[in-house]
Design a protein around this motif. Sequence first.
Motif, PDB file in Angstrom:
ATOM      1  N   UNK A  50       0.832  -1.206   0.000  1.00  0.00           N
ATOM      2  CA  UNK A  50       0.000   0.000   0.000  1.00  0.00           C
ATOM      3  C   UNK A  50       0.871   1.263   0.000  1.00  0.00           C
ATOM      4  N   UNK A  51       2.080   1.165   0.545  1.00  0.00           N
ATOM      5  CA  UNK A  51       2.982   2.323   0.549  1.00  0.00           C
ATOM      6  C   UNK A  51       3.478   2.618  -0.863  1.00  0.00           C
ATOM      7  N   UNK A  52       3.639   1.570  -1.659  1.00  0.00           N
ATOM      8  CA  UNK A  52       4.041   1.777  -3.055  1.00  0.00           C
ATOM      9  C   UNK A  52       2.915   2.468  -3.813  1.00  0.00           C
ATOM     10  N   UNK A  53       1.683   2.009  -3.582  1.00  0.00           N
ATOM     11  CA  UNK A  53       0.535   2.626  -4.253  1.00  0.00           C
ATOM     12  C   UNK A  53       0.408   4.099  -3.894  1.00  0.00           C
ATOM     13  N   UNK A  54       0.757   4.421  -2.644  1.00  0.00           N
ATOM     14  CA  UNK A  54       0.550   5.796  -2.171  1.00  0.00           C
ATOM     15  C   UNK A  54       1.844   6.584  -2.066  1.00  0.00           C
ATOM     16  N   UNK A  55       2.861   6.164  -2.760  1.00  0.00           N
ATOM     17  CA  UNK A  55       4.193   6.773  -2.574  1.00  0.00           C
ATOM     18  C   UNK A  55       4.213   8.281  -2.794  1.00  0.00           C
ATOM     19  N   UNK A  56       3.355   8.804  -3.687  1.00  0.00           N
ATOM     20  CA  UNK A  56       3.366  10.258  -3.975  1.00  0.00           C
ATOM     21  C   UNK A  56       2.386  11.041  -3.112  1.00  0.00           C
ATOM     22  N   UNK A  57       1.659  10.352  -2.245  1.00  0.00           N
ATOM     23  CA  UNK A  57       0.684  11.063  -1.405  1.00  0.00           C
ATOM     24  C   UNK A  57       1.330  11.616  -0.145  1.00  0.00           C
ATOM     25  N   UNK A  58       0.727  12.668   0.374  1.00  0.00           N
ATOM     26  CA  UNK A  58       1.194  13.207   1.651  1.00  0.00           C
ATOM     27  C   UNK A  58       0.910  12.199   2.756  1.00  0.00           C
ATOM     28  N   UNK A  59       1.880  12.028   3.637  1.00  0.00           N
ATOM     29  CA  UNK A  59       1.717  11.052   4.717  1.00  0.00           C
ATOM     30  C   UNK A  59       0.491  11.367   5.572  1.00  0.00           C
ATOM     31  N   UNK A  60       0.200  12.662   5.723  1.00  0.00           N
ATOM     32  CA  UNK A  60      -0.942  13.063   6.547  1.00  0.00           C
ATOM     33  C   UNK A  60      -2.284  12.567   6.028  1.00  0.00           C
ATOM     34  N   UNK A  61      -2.313  12.168   4.745  1.00  0.00           N
ATOM     35  CA  UNK A  61      -3.568  11.690   4.162  1.00  0.00           C
ATOM     36  C   UNK A  61      -3.748  10.190   4.340  1.00  0.00           C
ATOM     37  N   UNK A  62      -2.732   9.512   4.863  1.00  0.00           N
ATOM     38  CA  UNK A  62      -2.840   8.060   5.051  1.00  0.00           C
ATOM     39  C   UNK A  62      -3.715   7.740   6.255  1.00  0.00           C
ATOM     40  N   UNK A  63      -4.282   6.535   6.261  1.00  0.00           N
ATOM     41  CA  UNK A  63      -5.030   6.072   7.425  1.00  0.00           C
ATOM     42  C   UNK A  63      -4.034   5.783   8.559  1.00  0.00           C
ATOM     43  N   UNK A  64      -4.566   5.586   9.758  1.00  0.00           N
ATOM     44  CA  UNK A  64      -3.703   5.295  10.901  1.00  0.00           C
ATOM     45  C   UNK A  64      -2.840   4.062  10.678  1.00  0.00           C
ATOM     46  N   UNK A  65      -3.446   3.025  10.114  1.00  0.00           N
ATOM     47  CA  UNK A  65      -2.708   1.782   9.858  1.00  0.00           C
ATOM     48  C   UNK A  65      -1.607   1.983   8.836  1.00  0.00           C
ATOM     49  N   UNK A  66      -1.931   2.759   7.782  1.00  0.00           N
ATOM     50  CA  UNK A  66      -0.923   3.025   6.753  1.00  0.00           C
ATOM     51  C   UNK A  66       0.208   3.872   7.322  1.00  0.00           C
TER      52      UNK A  66
END
Length: 237
Positions: free
Chosen positions: A126-142
């Motif tokens: 899931x980190x690869x899928x979201x690599x360009x997203x801001x960390x603040x937008x991730x869920x708690x688990x992510x």
Amino acid sequence: MIRVLKFQDVYASYGSVLALQGVSLKVAEGEVVALLGANGAGKSSTLRTISGLLRPSKGIVEFEGRRIDRTAPERIVQMGISQVPEGRQTFTELTVIENLRLGAYTRRDGRAVKQDLERVYTYFPVLAERRRQQAGLLSGGEQQMLAIGRALMAKPRLLLLDEPSLGLAPILVREIFEIIGKISKEEGLAILVVEQDASLALGIASHGYVLETGTVALHDTADNLKKSDSVRRAYLE
Ligand SMILES: Nc1ncnc2c1ncn2[C@@H]1O[C@H](COP(=O)(O)OP(=O)(O)O)[C@@H](O)[C@H]1O
Ligand SMILES: [Mg+2]
């Protein structure tokens, strides 16, 4: 078995509050060790003492046979100990990949860093899928996955995890613990994991310590601790 960490008769305090009162524990290579105990027992203080954030007033801390109880925290990270603090603490304004690269900022081996980035993505797709997203937008688990991934980017030989399950949904927590167990097996990485949920931690640990008000009340194999009446009563039911 190669000993990674030796923590011997360690005392540490915050001003007049005595947090550790003679704690001894050991972690060997490739081993997951659980550190259990009620709130305020001294679990986080133990991790903070290992990573150099809290100075012991007495006792010995050794990493791979070398004393580190007077070593600066930055140096301890360079030596090979990474900590994922309670509450994860990612850089919320930065992207996932920027957070991961920060974990490797002291490393000079650029090519190996790239490989390790790919390895982190294999463990946490899931980190690869979201690599360009801001960390603040991730869920708690992510975010917890990101915090663990960032710690792995320093290429540690001892990983310290402080309550990785805090505030996460049970299904995610199980997934994260499975991955932690897998990382330890595949990398031969020593992991000391602090956890309120004893059954989770003992599910992947080979042995565990139970702290009570700054001392080790129990030390046994994970199987024996799971069967122990006092552990069951206090932490498993
Ligand atoms: N920053 C601090 N200042 C003063 N006392 C602290 C601080 N952090 C922890 N303590 C005290 O040290 C003891 C151990 O705390 P801690 O290691 O955080 O326990 P745990 O992680 O097992 O919940 C507790 O009595 C706690 O109140
Ligand atoms: Mg704590």
